[in-house]
Scaffold this active site. Sequence first.
Site, short mmCIF file in Angstrom:
data_model
loop_
_atom_site.label_atom_id
_atom_site.label_comp_id
_atom_site.label_asym_id
_atom_site.label_seq_id
_atom_site.Cartn_x
_atom_site.Cartn_y
_atom_site.Cartn_z
N ASN A 133 2.40 1.48 4.33
CA ASN A 133 2.68 0.20 4.99
C ASN A 133 2.36 0.26 6.48
O ASN A 133 3.06 -0.31 7.30
CB ASN A 133 4.13 -0.23 4.74
CG ASN A 133 4.43 -1.67 5.12
OD1 ASN A 133 5.53 -1.98 5.55
ND2 ASN A 133 3.47 -2.56 4.97
N CYS B 232 -1.41 0.52 7.33
CA CYS B 232 -2.84 0.18 7.48
C CYS B 232 -3.19 -1.07 6.66
O CYS B 232 -3.31 -2.16 7.20
CB CYS B 232 -3.74 1.34 7.06
SG CYS B 232 -3.60 2.82 8.08
N ARG B 233 -3.33 -0.89 5.36
CA ARG B 233 -3.86 -1.96 4.52
C ARG B 233 -2.89 -3.11 4.32
O ARG B 233 -3.26 -4.28 4.50
CB ARG B 233 -4.27 -1.39 3.16
CG ARG B 233 -5.40 -0.38 3.28
CD ARG B 233 -5.65 0.37 1.99
NE ARG B 233 -4.54 1.28 1.72
CZ ARG B 233 -4.39 1.97 0.60
NH1 ARG B 233 -5.27 1.83 -0.38
NH2 ARG B 233 -3.36 2.78 0.43
N SER B 234 -1.66 -2.82 3.92
CA SER B 234 -0.74 -3.93 3.61
C SER B 234 -0.33 -4.72 4.85
O SER B 234 -0.26 -5.95 4.78
CB SER B 234 0.47 -3.45 2.81
OG SER B 234 1.18 -2.43 3.44
N CYS C 78 0.87 -1.18 0.00
CA CYS C 78 0.00 0.00 0.00
C CYS C 78 0.91 1.23 0.00
O CYS C 78 2.08 1.13 -0.35
CB CYS C 78 -0.98 -0.01 1.17
SG CYS C 78 -0.27 0.18 2.81
N ASP D 144 -8.27 3.38 1.53
CA ASP D 144 -7.35 3.76 2.60
C ASP D 144 -8.17 4.24 3.80
O ASP D 144 -8.87 5.24 3.71
CB ASP D 144 -6.42 4.87 2.12
CG ASP D 144 -5.30 5.17 3.09
OD1 ASP D 144 -5.39 4.75 4.26
OD2 ASP D 144 -4.33 5.82 2.68
#
Length: 166
Positions: free
Chosen positions: A19, A21-23, A16, A133
């Site tokens: 690095n 939140c999402r990934s 993301c 996000d």
Amino acid sequence: MTIITKEDPYKIVFVCLGNICRSPTAEGVFQHLVNERGLQSYFYVDSAGTSAYHIGELANSKSRETAREYGIELRSRARRFEDEDLQEFDLIVVMDKENLENIKALDPESNFKDKIVLLREYDPAPGDGEVPDPYYGGLDGFQNVFNIVKRSCKALLDELEEHVKS
């Protein structure tokens, strides 16, 4: 796709922007699913960001809190996606189209295009194809991201597990 073996684990990296939140959520969820299926020796799982904003930081506290509710600990520290990662990883799983373009820009000759995908390509309900996000949103945004990531990672692992040699 080739057979995935214990001797040559399949290397997957989730990407993301920062690095945090999402990934790292995808890394943690995918690793949790791998562990539940007893496939730890077949996969190497990592995450990275296309920016250098948060290098060395833990995942966002809201991401960690949401994952913890499901028994998943997000322990990774943010790192930047590097040119070498294009060659190192077997699959590069990106969260949104902007970061997909950032990764593709590192590969101007398109040598690695076949291993760069959007996570939501595996989502049974892909929506607009992007994992949103949640950084500036409330807990609902983090819950939504967790749900998207979990069902997408499950479908991805289902597909990859077909290539695991027992």
